[in-house]
Every structure is written in structure tokens, then in C-alpha cells.
Motif scaffolding. Structure first.
Motif, short mmCIF file in Angstrom:
data_model
loop_
_atom_site.label_atom_id
_atom_site.label_comp_id
_atom_site.label_asym_id
_atom_site.label_seq_id
_atom_site.Cartn_x
_atom_site.Cartn_y
_atom_site.Cartn_z
N UNK A 196 6.92 -41.61 -8.93
CA UNK A 196 5.57 -41.38 -8.41
C UNK A 196 5.15 -39.93 -8.54
N UNK A 197 6.08 -39.00 -8.28
CA UNK A 197 5.75 -37.57 -8.40
C UNK A 197 5.59 -37.13 -9.85
N UNK A 198 6.34 -37.76 -10.75
CA UNK A 198 6.23 -37.38 -12.16
C UNK A 198 4.93 -37.85 -12.80
N UNK A 199 4.26 -38.81 -12.19
CA UNK A 199 2.98 -39.28 -12.75
C UNK A 199 1.89 -38.23 -12.63
N UNK A 206 3.79 -23.25 -11.20
CA UNK A 206 4.58 -23.80 -10.09
C UNK A 206 4.73 -25.31 -10.25
N UNK A 207 3.64 -25.97 -10.63
CA UNK A 207 3.70 -27.42 -10.82
C UNK A 207 4.61 -27.79 -12.01
N UNK A 208 4.60 -26.93 -13.03
CA UNK A 208 5.46 -27.17 -14.19
C UNK A 208 6.93 -27.06 -13.79
N UNK A 209 7.27 -26.05 -12.97
CA UNK A 209 8.64 -25.91 -12.48
C UNK A 209 9.05 -27.11 -11.64
N UNK A 210 8.13 -27.58 -10.78
CA UNK A 210 8.41 -28.76 -9.96
C UNK A 210 8.62 -29.99 -10.83
N UNK A 211 7.83 -30.11 -11.90
CA UNK A 211 7.94 -31.25 -12.81
C UNK A 211 9.31 -31.24 -13.50
N UNK A 212 9.73 -30.06 -13.99
CA UNK A 212 11.03 -29.94 -14.65
C UNK A 212 12.18 -30.22 -13.67
N UNK A 214 12.04 -32.21 -11.05
CA UNK A 214 12.09 -33.65 -10.79
C UNK A 214 12.72 -34.40 -11.96
N UNK A 215 12.47 -33.94 -13.18
CA UNK A 215 13.08 -34.59 -14.35
C UNK A 215 14.59 -34.44 -14.33
N UNK A 216 15.07 -33.24 -13.96
CA UNK A 216 16.52 -33.03 -13.86
C UNK A 216 17.12 -33.89 -12.76
N UNK A 217 16.40 -33.99 -11.63
CA UNK A 217 16.89 -34.81 -10.53
C UNK A 217 16.96 -36.28 -10.92
N UNK A 218 15.96 -36.73 -11.66
CA UNK A 218 15.95 -38.12 -12.11
C UNK A 218 17.11 -38.39 -13.07
#
Length: 324
Positions: A196-199, A206-212, A214-218
């Protein structure tokens, strides 16, 4: 000894060697790379230690309690409980990893303050301490009463001393199946939340760092959920056969099927290091560093041996000239 038992014993030995070598490499890789300082990898080390002990302790004991040795009744019960212990430690370690990943997603801002390395080692100790009374319940009286022989020795067999009621109701339903279902729900929540957050499309830095992040966490959650799925696929067939044998009678399930189920459950401990190598970047990088160091050390040793041989030849030649 019939052919099926010989094959079973040989395959068990191969699995035991794979368990020991593979999981020792995991422990060494995480220790040398300092990744063990991170809470998640502390828990992975606990699982690797349990898998290592499956190879060096549980599998040899499992072969022993297949009617290979004569022991006293309570010694046979004790050996059987040790075999069960390492399975329960693995389940509890997997549960601790699932909770760690859940907290990483559920409370990301408070995670680093809440889950420290010290807390992780406390959880590791708790996994082992809780597993001991759960696995040694047969020593406290939950054994097969009809097999009790206090003054004489018996042919030590796991199913002759451990009752199916303990294996089915306590070991499977309570200590394995329920934790596996809870872990499956946790990982389901983790993937739904991350997806949901990656959508949301990243905008600023800052949003780009958060996106990266979340991808690592996934990716890490996917790798660890694969370890969980392989554990379930490896152990549930044996537990199902125990249920069938308990409800339908001991002769319903063929002996060969039980051997295959036991081998499959033990093979899980040998497969985990392979999963780590292919799916978890930090462990794969640590593997490669150890491999490069071993090659470098081998080349240095070979070079020193070559130079020493050359020096010896030169000294021998000089001595020969002086003599002449």
C-alpha cells in the motif's frame, strides 16, 4: 539392517554434514561482517545455531532412536526430547523474526528505540529457555506408560517412548501449527502494508528515501517469509502422518513414508543457508568476502611454499659447488 534403513542412514549423514557446514558458514559470515549487531540478524544467527545443532546433535540422535542402540528407558526419553528441542527452538526463532519484521513495519519510527541488540539477545535466550520445558514434557511423565522398564534396557525407539498424543496435540497443534498461522498473518499484514505504501509515487528526496527503504524491507520480509514457508512445507507432512497414525492406527502410514518425512524435516536445516545466500544481500556479500579471503590465504600459502622451495634449492646448489 534392511536396505531402506541403510539408505535412510546414509542420507541422514549427508544432510547432517550439509547442515553443519552451511550453518557454520552463516554464523561465521554474520559474525565477521558485524551484521550480528543488527537485531534481525541476531535472530537469524539463533536459527542458524539451531540448524547447526540439528546436523551435529539431532540427526545423530535421530538415527540412534531408530532402534540402533539399547539404553535405559529414561535415557531413551531424554534423547528423544533433545531431538524435539531443536525443532521448537527453530519455531520460536522464526516467530521472533516475524515479530521483529512486524514491528519494523508497524512502528517504524519507534523501532530502533524499542528493538535493540540487547533486547534481541534477550529474545534469543528466551526462545531457548522456553523451548526446554516444552520439549522435555515427556521427561515429566508424558511418556508411553506401557513401555516403562526401570531396571532393564530397551531397544531405543522414538515412537516407543514418546506418545502420539504429545506429538499431535502438544507438539504439532499447540507448538507448531498455531505459531505458523500467527506468523503467516503477520507476514500478510507486512506485505499488505508495504504494498500500500509503495503505490504512492515518490516526489521529493525524503519520499524517495522512504520508497527505497520500503523496497528493501519488502525484499528482506520476502526472503524471511520464504524461510518460514520452507519450514512449514518440510515439517507439516511428518506432522500430518503423525496425526493419521494417531487417529487411524500405527500401520496406516507406511514406514518408508515416515522415513521420507523425517528426511524432509531434517533437510530444511540444510536448505536455509542456501536461501540466505540467494535471497539476503548482506549474507551473500559476507559469503563472498569469506570466499575471497580463503582464496587469498591459499595463494599466500602457496607463494610462501614456492619461495621456501626456491630458497632451499639455491642453498643446496651453493653447498654442492663449495664441496666440488
Amino acid at each position: 539392517m534392511d536396505v531402506s534403513r541403510v539408505i535412510y542412514t546414509v542420507v541422514e549423514v549427508l544432510i547432517a554434514v550439509s547442515c553443519c557446514l552451511g550453518n557454520m558458514l552463516v554464523i561465521l559470515a554474520l559474525w565477521t561482517s558485524k551484521s550480528i549487531q543488527q537485531p534481525t540478524f541476531c535472530l537469524i544467527v539463533s536459527l542458524a545455531v539451531a540448524d547447526f545443532m540439528v546436523g551435529c546433535i539431532a540427526i545423530p540422535l535421530a538415527v540412534m532412536v531408530d532402534g540402533q542402540v539399547n539404553t535405559s528407558f529414561y535415557s531413551c526419553v531424554f534423547i528423544s526430547c533433545v531431538v524435539i528441542l531443536l525443532t521448537l527452538v527453530s519455531v520460536l526463532s522464526l516467530a521472533a523474526i516475524a515479530v521483529d519484521r512486524f514491528l519494523r513495519v508497524y512502528v517504524p519510527l519507534r523501532y530502533k528505540r524499542t528493538v535493540t541488540q540487547r533486547h534481541s539477545w534477550i529474545v534469543v535466550a528466551a526462545c531457548w529457555l522456553v523451548a526446554i520445558p516444552l520439549s522435555f514434557a515427556p521427561m515429566l511423565g508424558w511418556y508411553k506408560q506401557e513401555t516403562v522398564s526401570v531396571n532393564s534396557t530397551i531397544v531405543c525407539q522414538f515412537i516407543a517412548v514418546i506418545p502420539m498424543s504429545y506429538l499431535v496435540y502438544f507438539n504439532f497443534f499447540l507448538c507448531t501449527l498455531i505459531p505458523l498461522l500467527i506468523m503467516a498473518v503477520m507476514y500478510g499484514y507486512i506485505f499488505c502494508t508495504i504494498r500500500g505504501n509503495l503505490r504512492e509515487k515518490p516526489g521529493n528526496g525524503v519520499q524517495t528515501q522512504s520508497y527505497n527503504y520500503l523496497r528493501k524491507e519488502k525484499q528482506l520480509a520476502g526472503s524471511l517469509s520464504l524461510v518460514l514457508a520452507l519450514f512449514a512445507l518440510s515439517w507439516i507432512p511428518l506432522h500430518i502422518m503423525n496425526c493419521i497414525a494417531y487417529l487411524g492406527g500405527p500401520n496406516v502410514v507406511p514406514e518408508v513414508a515416515f522415513y521420507v518425512g523425517i528426511l524432509l524435516s531434517h533437510a530444511n536445516s540444510a536448505v536455509n543457508p542456501v536461501v540466505y545466500a540467494f535471497k539476503i544481500q548482506k549474507i551473500r556479500t559476507a559469503y563472498l568476502k569469506i570466499w575471497r579471503r580463503s582464496i587469498a590465504c591459499g595463494e599466500e600459502n602457496q607463494g610462501s611454499q614456492t619461495s621456501q622451495t626456491t630458497d632451499n634449492n639455491l642453498s643446496n646448489n651453493s653447498v654442492a659447488k663449495n664441496d666440488s
